[in-house]
Design an enzyme around this catalytic site. Structure first.
Site, mmCIF file in Angstrom:
data_model
loop_
_atom_site.group_PDB
_atom_site.id
_atom_site.type_symbol
_atom_site.label_atom_id
_atom_site.label_comp_id
_atom_site.label_asym_id
_atom_site.label_seq_id
_atom_site.Cartn_x
_atom_site.Cartn_y
_atom_site.Cartn_z
ATOM 1 N N HIS A 156 -41.883 -94.806 -54.877
ATOM 2 C CA HIS A 156 -41.527 -93.924 -55.999
ATOM 3 C C HIS A 156 -40.020 -93.621 -56.010
ATOM 4 C CE1 HIS A 156 -45.855 -93.186 -56.407
ATOM 5 N NE2 HIS A 156 -45.861 -92.993 -55.099
ATOM 6 N N SER A 277 -14.046 -102.906 -65.780
ATOM 7 C CA SER A 277 -14.148 -102.242 -67.078
ATOM 8 C C SER A 277 -12.846 -102.419 -67.839
ATOM 9 C CB SER A 277 -14.428 -100.750 -66.869
ATOM 10 O OG SER A 277 -14.196 -100.022 -68.057
ATOM 11 N N LYS A 283 -13.945 -99.190 -61.916
ATOM 12 C CA LYS A 283 -15.275 -99.777 -61.998
ATOM 13 C C LYS A 283 -15.351 -101.159 -61.345
ATOM 14 C CE LYS A 283 -18.369 -98.447 -64.045
ATOM 15 N NZ LYS A 283 -18.607 -98.536 -65.503
ATOM 16 N N GLU A 290 -27.297 -107.601 -63.525
ATOM 17 C CA GLU A 290 -27.777 -107.007 -64.771
ATOM 18 C C GLU A 290 -28.149 -108.084 -65.793
ATOM 19 O OE1 GLU A 290 -24.620 -104.417 -65.908
ATOM 20 O OE2 GLU A 290 -25.135 -102.865 -64.444
#
Length: 460
Positions: A156, A277, A283, A290
């Protein structure tokens, strides 16, 4: 251009209909498979004395020349051709004359395209299995490197019990091994030759389908001609297997995205597999992971699309089946690209062992071991579980951890606590004690690595 199927009709279609019907813009990638099938077919026709031996030789030489010219860019695909089969036959006839018109004897485009797809899938299936082998090898190497790197295991997304980073990676290794096995099983079912089924009802010529199948490396011919031209189970099965590969890649991608965040900081990805970025200079984004996660839905879509296409088709061939290829091609390309990217990304990924250990220490993941300690001292497990939960609540309130509670405080909860409790709940000891088969101890992880590496050596 006059259509080769002209006869019953004038062979003239509207330009829009031509464009709608044509598949040359995507099935041109099957040219090698189409030529290989045609060479085998010519050899069979000559063996059975259906066409002269000299004509077969001219056909084979012509086909080999077409393949070489396509390979070298000396011949361009004709965008006005209806499909790859017609294109190659037209070029062959232009080059060698009337003998080229003999090639299509005792076959149809229906069984021809069914053959091409199987040959293509067999080639790509083997390439994907090799990529899976390479990915599993990379996971094994990384798991062996970090077989003792303690980290919290999660349920979880809550810290649960102590494991190692190597143990976590081996879970994925086993997933990809199953993917490899599924693809190998699919290939065995697919590896039968549909050529000779013709349009749907075979042929009156004395063909030798077994000989032709053997030339192409098949286990034998498809035994039912209707099934030979209308079956696309293997494409559905392949898309299902590729969807499973992508599902596993997506799960691993999700973990990598989490692990590489500052909130976890469990892993550091090599700069080559991240992006920055355009506005935020701090970043370092895990874009490759992804993208793989995102492409999973794309491959799923191709599976559902083909299942929907096939669900209402009567026997035998229907033009709807032309819709099997673009989805298959894109799924194959997507999976190969994702796997090829993941292999070096895993190879260069580094674990931040200190961050993993600190997360484990703050997660009370030794609470089960505390309950087990009390149970072994004679307290019923449910009572031990309840008492351990009370101690966790106390630690949270006082911002401490179980192993830092003084023995006197522990004994206020139960007289069963003794000095040996600290050894029992030491995280590294908790890990080492988990020696059950398949568990997270370093020795168990090493055994898993050895087992998987051995399996990789076995030929399917």
């Amino acid at each position: 251009m006059k259509k080769m199927w002209a006869g019953r009709t004038a062979g003239k279609t509207d330009q829009i209909a031509d464009d709608f019907n044509s598949s040359i813009h995507f099935d041109q990638r099957l040219y090698k498979e189409d030529i290989a099938g045609s060479i085998a077919h010519a050899k069979m026709l000559a063996k059975q004395e259906i066409i002269p031996e000299d004509s077969a030789k001219d056909i084979i030489k012509g086909l080999e020349g077409i393949e070489a010219d396509l390979d070298q860019g000396k011949l361009d695909f004709d965008p006005t051709a209806e499909d790859i089969h017609m294109f190659i036959e037209e070029v062959l006839t232009e080059r060698i004359g009337a003998d080229g018109k003999m090639l299509h004897t005792a076959r149809s485009r229906n069984d021809q395209v069914a053959l091409d797809i199987r040959l293509y899938m067999r080639k790509e299936n083997q390439a994907i299995q090799q990529l899976l082998t390479d990915l599993v090898s990379a996971l094994c190497d990384k798991a062996e490197e970090y077989k003792a790197a303690l980290m919290p295991g999660y349920t979880h997304l809550q810290r649960a019990q102590p494991i190692t980073f190597g143990h976590q990676l081996m879970a994925y290794a086993y997933m990809f091994m199953r993917d490899k096995s599924r693809l190998a099983d699919m290939e065995k079912r697919m590896n039968y030759d549909p050529i000779g089924s013709c349009a749907l009802a075979g042929t009156t010529y004395d063909t030798d389908r077994f000989y032709e199948a053997s030339l192409l490396g098949f286990a034998g011919p498809v035994p039912n001609s209707l099934d030979g031209v209308s079956d696309r189970d293997h494409v559905v099965e392949d898309l299902s297997d590729l969807s499973m590969v992508m599902m596993h890649l997506s799960r691993l991608s999700e973990e990598i995205v989490l692990w590489s965040s500052w909130e976890f900081h469990f892993v550091t990805l090599d700069d080559a597999y991240t992006t920055g970025s355009s506005i935020m200079p701090q970043k370092k984004n895990p874009d490759m992971a992804e993208l793989a996660r995102g492409k999973t839905g794309r491959v799923y879509g191709h599976l559902m699309g083909l299942l929907t296409t096939l669900k209402g088709l009567p026997l035998a061939y229907n033009k709807d089946m032309q819709e099997d290829k673009e989805g298959l091609f894109d799924a194959v390309d997507s999976v190969k690209m994702c796997l090829a990217t993941f292999i070096p990304m895993i190879e260069t990924m580094q674990a931040n062992e200190d961050a993993m250990l600190k997360a484990a220490q703050r997660g009370f993941i030794n609470a089960t071991d505390l309950a087990d300690y009390l149970t072994k001292k004679g307290l019923p497990f449910r009572d031990a579980y309840h008492l351990s939960g009370q101690l966790v609540a106390k630690c949270i309130k006082e911002e401490t951890v179980l192993e830092d509670l003084p023995l006197a405080e522990l004994q206020q909860f139960s007289p069963l606590f003794e000095e040996d409790v600290y050894q029992a709940i030491d995280l590294h000891n908790c890990l080492e004690k988990r020696k059950s088969f398949g568990g997270p101890s370093p020795a168990s992880v090493q055994a898993q690595v050895a087992e998987v590496r051995q399996q990789l050596q076995v030929k399917d």
